[in-house]
Design a protein around this motif. Structure first.
Motif, PDB file in Angstrom:
ATOM      1  N   MET A  49       4.647  10.556 -25.709  1.00 48.28           N
ATOM      2  CA  MET A  49       5.537   9.376 -25.560  1.00 48.28           C
ATOM      3  C   MET A  49       4.940   7.978 -25.213  1.00 48.28           C
ATOM      4  SD  MET A  49       9.008   9.509 -22.998  1.00 48.28           S
ATOM      5  CE  MET A  49       8.173   9.562 -21.659  1.00 48.28           C
ATOM      6  N   ARG A  50       5.406   6.916 -25.855  1.00 46.73           N
ATOM      7  CA  ARG A  50       4.843   5.570 -25.510  1.00 46.73           C
ATOM      8  C   ARG A  50       5.154   5.063 -24.061  1.00 46.73           C
ATOM      9  NH1 ARG A  50       5.959   1.256 -30.083  1.00 46.73           N
ATOM     10  NH2 ARG A  50       8.137   2.014 -29.810  1.00 46.73           N
ATOM     11  N   LEU A  51       4.211   4.332 -23.469  1.00 46.10           N
ATOM     12  CA  LEU A  51       4.446   3.770 -22.192  1.00 46.10           C
ATOM     13  C   LEU A  51       5.649   2.753 -22.590  1.00 46.10           C
ATOM     14  CD1 LEU A  51       0.907   3.364 -20.620  1.00 46.10           C
ATOM     15  CD2 LEU A  51       2.785   5.182 -20.392  1.00 46.10           C
ATOM     16  N   ARG A  52       6.054   2.033 -21.726  1.00 44.58           N
ATOM     17  CA  ARG A  52       7.052   0.979 -21.886  1.00 44.58           C
ATOM     18  C   ARG A  52       6.620  -0.360 -21.241  1.00 44.58           C
ATOM     19  NH1 ARG A  52      12.836   0.792 -20.899  1.00 44.58           N
ATOM     20  NH2 ARG A  52      12.984  -0.259 -22.949  1.00 44.58           N
ATOM     21  N   CYS A  53       6.463  -1.664 -21.683  1.00 46.67           N
ATOM     22  CA  CYS A  53       6.169  -2.499 -20.952  1.00 46.67           C
ATOM     23  C   CYS A  53       7.077  -3.827 -21.107  1.00 46.67           C
ATOM     24  CB  CYS A  53       4.877  -3.173 -21.779  1.00 46.67           C
ATOM     25  SG  CYS A  53       4.344  -5.038 -21.431  1.00 46.67           S
ATOM     26  N   ALA A  54       7.357  -4.439 -20.080  1.00 43.53           N
ATOM     27  CA  ALA A  54       8.327  -5.297 -19.598  1.00 43.53           C
ATOM     28  C   ALA A  54       7.604  -6.576 -19.746  1.00 43.53           C
ATOM     29  CB  ALA A  54       9.298  -5.387 -18.657  1.00 43.53           C
ATOM     30  N   VAL A  55       7.786  -7.850 -20.587  1.00 41.98           N
ATOM     31  CA  VAL A  55       7.430  -9.111 -20.426  1.00 41.98           C
ATOM     32  C   VAL A  55       8.465 -10.115 -19.735  1.00 41.98           C
ATOM     33  CG1 VAL A  55       5.984 -11.121 -21.689  1.00 41.98           C
ATOM     34  CG2 VAL A  55       5.784  -8.796 -22.511  1.00 41.98           C
ATOM     35  N   LEU A  56       7.974 -10.260 -18.467  1.00 34.65           N
ATOM     36  CA  LEU A  56       9.224 -11.265 -17.768  1.00 34.65           C
ATOM     37  C   LEU A  56       9.326 -12.635 -18.062  1.00 34.65           C
ATOM     38  CD1 LEU A  56       8.655  -9.477 -14.208  1.00 34.65           C
ATOM     39  CD2 LEU A  56      10.213  -8.896 -16.155  1.00 34.65           C
ATOM     40  N   ASP A  57      10.376 -13.417 -17.985  1.00 28.90           N
ATOM     41  CA  ASP A  57      10.396 -14.776 -17.931  1.00 28.90           C
ATOM     42  C   ASP A  57      10.047 -15.344 -19.326  1.00 28.90           C
ATOM     43  OD1 ASP A  57      11.824 -14.818 -15.447  1.00 28.90           O
ATOM     44  OD2 ASP A  57       9.926 -15.347 -14.397  1.00 28.90           O
ATOM     45  N   ASP A  58      10.257 -14.633 -20.632  1.00 23.10           N
ATOM     46  CA  ASP A  58       9.894 -15.420 -21.955  1.00 23.10           C
ATOM     47  C   ASP A  58      11.071 -16.063 -22.313  1.00 23.10           C
ATOM     48  OD1 ASP A  58       8.786 -15.842 -24.296  1.00 23.10           O
ATOM     49  OD2 ASP A  58       9.346 -13.848 -25.035  1.00 23.10           O
ATOM     50  N   PHE A  59      11.297 -17.310 -21.632  1.00 25.41           N
ATOM     51  CA  PHE A  59      12.275 -18.387 -21.802  1.00 25.41           C
ATOM     52  C   PHE A  59      12.440 -18.756 -22.904  1.00 25.41           C
ATOM     53  CE2 PHE A  59      11.266 -19.122 -17.038  1.00 25.41           C
ATOM     54  CZ  PHE A  59      12.270 -18.331 -16.474  1.00 25.41           C
ATOM     55  N   GLN A  60      11.228 -19.109 -23.698  1.00 25.84           N
ATOM     56  CA  GLN A  60      11.267 -19.521 -24.919  1.00 25.84           C
ATOM     57  C   GLN A  60      11.273 -18.547 -25.997  1.00 25.84           C
ATOM     58  OE1 GLN A  60       8.782 -19.994 -22.662  1.00 25.84           O
ATOM     59  NE2 GLN A  60       8.381 -22.375 -22.317  1.00 25.84           N
ATOM     60  N   GLY A  61      11.054 -17.358 -25.600  1.00 25.18           N
ATOM     61  CA  GLY A  61      11.198 -16.157 -26.865  1.00 25.18           C
ATOM     62  C   GLY A  61       9.656 -16.305 -27.558  1.00 25.18           C
ATOM     63  N   VAL A  62       8.588 -16.605 -27.065  1.00 21.90           N
ATOM     64  CA  VAL A  62       7.440 -16.745 -27.864  1.00 21.90           C
ATOM     65  C   VAL A  62       6.200 -15.892 -27.402  1.00 21.90           C
ATOM     66  CG1 VAL A  62       8.062 -19.198 -28.203  1.00 21.90           C
ATOM     67  CG2 VAL A  62       6.372 -18.628 -26.245  1.00 21.90           C
ATOM     68  N   ALA A  63       6.579 -15.061 -26.485  1.00 23.42           N
ATOM     69  CA  ALA A  63       5.557 -14.416 -26.012  1.00 23.42           C
ATOM     70  C   ALA A  63       4.916 -13.273 -26.800  1.00 23.42           C
ATOM     71  CB  ALA A  63       5.868 -13.204 -24.443  1.00 23.42           C
ATOM     72  N   LEU A  64       5.817 -12.871 -27.553  1.00 23.15           N
ATOM     73  CA  LEU A  64       5.413 -11.681 -28.657  1.00 23.15           C
ATOM     74  C   LEU A  64       4.591 -12.330 -29.815  1.00 23.15           C
ATOM     75  CD1 LEU A  64       8.202  -9.147 -28.421  1.00 23.15           C
ATOM     76  CD2 LEU A  64       6.182  -9.231 -26.892  1.00 23.15           C
ATOM     77  N   GLU A  65       4.849 -13.640 -29.865  1.00 28.18           N
ATOM     78  CA  GLU A  65       4.239 -14.543 -31.175  1.00 28.18           C
ATOM     79  C   GLU A  65       3.069 -14.936 -30.642  1.00 28.18           C
ATOM     80  OE1 GLU A  65       6.956 -17.490 -32.088  1.00 28.18           O
ATOM     81  OE2 GLU A  65       8.680 -16.005 -32.379  1.00 28.18           O
ATOM     82  N   SER A  66       2.575 -14.828 -29.302  1.00 26.64           N
ATOM     83  CA  SER A  66       1.414 -15.674 -28.976  1.00 26.64           C
ATOM     84  C   SER A  66       0.271 -14.744 -28.864  1.00 26.64           C
ATOM     85  CB  SER A  66       1.856 -16.204 -27.255  1.00 26.64           C
ATOM     86  OG  SER A  66       2.797 -17.120 -27.270  1.00 26.64           O
ATOM     87  N   ALA A  67       0.435 -13.781 -29.324  1.00 24.24           N
ATOM     88  CA  ALA A  67      -0.534 -12.574 -29.177  1.00 24.24           C
ATOM     89  C   ALA A  67      -0.434 -11.551 -30.041  1.00 24.24           C
ATOM     90  CB  ALA A  67      -1.063 -12.057 -27.771  1.00 24.24           C
ATOM     91  N   ASP A  68      -1.497 -10.745 -30.327  1.00 21.74           N
ATOM     92  CA  ASP A  68      -1.400  -9.735 -31.356  1.00 21.74           C
ATOM     93  C   ASP A  68      -1.072  -8.348 -30.400  1.00 21.74           C
ATOM     94  OD1 ASP A  68      -1.337  -7.781 -33.214  1.00 21.74           O
ATOM     95  OD2 ASP A  68      -3.578  -8.084 -33.895  1.00 21.74           O
ATOM     96  N   TRP A  69       0.369  -8.109 -30.351  1.00 24.76           N
ATOM     97  CA  TRP A  69       0.566  -7.125 -29.514  1.00 24.76           C
ATOM     98  C   TRP A  69       0.492  -5.754 -30.439  1.00 24.76           C
ATOM     99  CZ3 TRP A  69       1.883  -7.347 -24.292  1.00 24.76           C
ATOM    100  CH2 TRP A  69       2.010  -8.639 -23.909  1.00 24.76           C
ATOM    101  N   SER A  70       0.149  -5.873 -31.866  1.00 24.70           N
ATOM    102  CA  SER A  70       0.335  -4.854 -32.591  1.00 24.70           C
ATOM    103  C   SER A  70      -0.820  -3.608 -32.179  1.00 24.70           C
ATOM    104  CB  SER A  70       0.085  -5.223 -34.064  1.00 24.70           C
ATOM    105  OG  SER A  70      -1.045  -5.616 -34.406  1.00 24.70           O
ATOM    106  N   VAL A  71      -1.900  -4.323 -31.680  1.00 24.77           N
ATOM    107  CA  VAL A  71      -3.120  -3.285 -31.179  1.00 24.77           C
ATOM    108  C   VAL A  71      -2.652  -2.124 -30.261  1.00 24.77           C
ATOM    109  CG1 VAL A  71      -4.809  -5.282 -32.151  1.00 24.77           C
ATOM    110  CG2 VAL A  71      -4.005  -4.929 -29.596  1.00 24.77           C
ATOM    111  N   ILE A  72      -1.500  -2.301 -29.543  1.00 28.61           N
ATOM    112  CA  ILE A  72      -1.097  -1.444 -28.699  1.00 28.61           C
ATOM    113  C   ILE A  72       0.302  -0.798 -28.964  1.00 28.61           C
ATOM    114  CG2 ILE A  72      -2.401  -2.466 -26.844  1.00 28.61           C
ATOM    115  CD1 ILE A  72       0.118  -3.576 -25.647  1.00 28.61           C
ATOM    116  N   GLU A  73       0.737  -1.057 -30.051  1.00 26.01           N
ATOM    117  CA  GLU A  73       1.992  -0.556 -30.321  1.00 26.01           C
ATOM    118  C   GLU A  73       2.078   0.764 -30.552  1.00 26.01           C
ATOM    119  OE1 GLU A  73       3.318  -2.477 -34.035  1.00 26.01           O
ATOM    120  OE2 GLU A  73       1.760  -1.413 -35.237  1.00 26.01           O
TER     121      GLU A  73
END
Length: 319
Positions: A1-25
């Protein structure tokens, strides 16, 4: 089962576009939370099912009482390598690894100058009047060339602020408890004899000291009273450095020409917070660290921290 990660206060909605998160998906499900979670109960409820939390700067406190209510939390990643609102002893007690990221002092220094220039030339007032078909020119700008810039704290960010002042032809002085004449000279600036002299002599005072117990309330009513009525105060450091009530009083009573503020005692600011309506105030919603380059660093290194933790070798551990 995958771990769950919360990214807080992403007001502009850009956190997931600012890095390559696919390497841990394959191992981690990452969820961006765009709304600020206000208060311990809200945080405990929202984060109860997360193993990893990524938090920005010092906006969200993680005291022991909160950490104890997050049984799944195993990794807490904070942007920057200094964070005074995380209870590290409690994190260790409950088996939570805490890691930080790199950051640049240039974006907050640049914002300091945006605020300073905005105040000096009445940018917001004049732009608002122009758009509303108001008066054509209602302010007279304050000249920077030849004016005195006082920098309270000549560290990484303060040094950038000071060097820009020199480019504008300003007379720049600095002071902090441990600043030496030799260190000031390395930046091409004068060492003020005291903090009192810095406030009394400067046309612009820029606060660049770090937050914490040692600087809490460092600038109060007495220091503000020393400022010229034509002088401006800039704070892009930490709200705790300046007595907020004293600053509000100085602004309302017109004892200083104005202030530029990017940091507040409560963030985000409540709708009825007096800073929202204070006169002579140019305020921004803690934008100092908000830049594409900084976000790329924060989130890319957050991903690296998560990968290293999963591999059993955490990096950039705090404190």
């Amino acid at each position: 089962m995958r771990l769950r990660c919360a990214v807080l206060d992403d007001f502009q909605g850009v956190a997931l576009e600012s890095a390559d998160w696919s390497v841990i998906e394959d191992e981690v499900e990452v969820v961006s939370l765009r709304e600020h979670l206000d208060g311990e109960d809200a945080l405990a409820t929202a984060l109860t099912d997360y193993d990893v939390v990524v938090t920005l700067r010092e906006r969200v406190p993680f005291p022991g009482s909160l950490i104890s209510r997050l049984p799944r939390l195993k990794l807490l990643v904070a942007s920057g390598m200094r964070n005074s609102v995380i209870d590290y002893a409690a994190a260790e007690k409950y088996g939570v690894t805490v890691c930080g990221t790199g950051s640049s002092g240039i974006p907050p220094a640049e914002l300091t100058w945006a605020l300073l220039l905005g105040l000096a030339r009445g940018i917001v007032q004049e732009s608002t009047a122009l758009r509303a078909n108001g008066p054509w020119q209602s302010t007279v700008g304050t000249d920077l060339h030849g004016a005195r810039l006082g920098v309270l704290g000549l560290g990484r960010i303060g040094g950038h602020v000071a060097r820009v002042g020199l480019v504008f032809g300003m007379r720049v002085s600095a002071w902090s408890p441990r600043l030496t004449k030799e260190r000031a000279a390395e930046h091409g600036v004068e060492l003020a004899a005291s903090m009192e002299e810095l406030f009394a002599d400067s046309d612009f005072v820029s606060i660049q000291v770090a937050g914490g117990d040692g600087t809490r309330g460092l600038v109060g009513a007495a220091e503000l009273a020393l400022m010229k009525p034509t002088a401006y105060l800039l704070n892009t450091s930490r709200a705790s450095v300046v007595d907020q009530d004293a600053l509000l009083a100085a602004l309302h009573e017109g004892r200083i020409a104005g202030a530029g503020v990017d940091v507040f005692d409560i963030e985000p600011l409540p709708a009825d917070h007096p800073m929202r309506t204070a006169p002579r105030l140019l305020a921004t919603p803690h934008l100092g660290y908000v830049s594409r380059a900084n976000y790329s660093t924060y989130y890319s290194q957050a991903v690296e921290n998560i990968r290293a933790y999963l591999a059993g070798s955490p990096v950039r551990r705090l404190p």
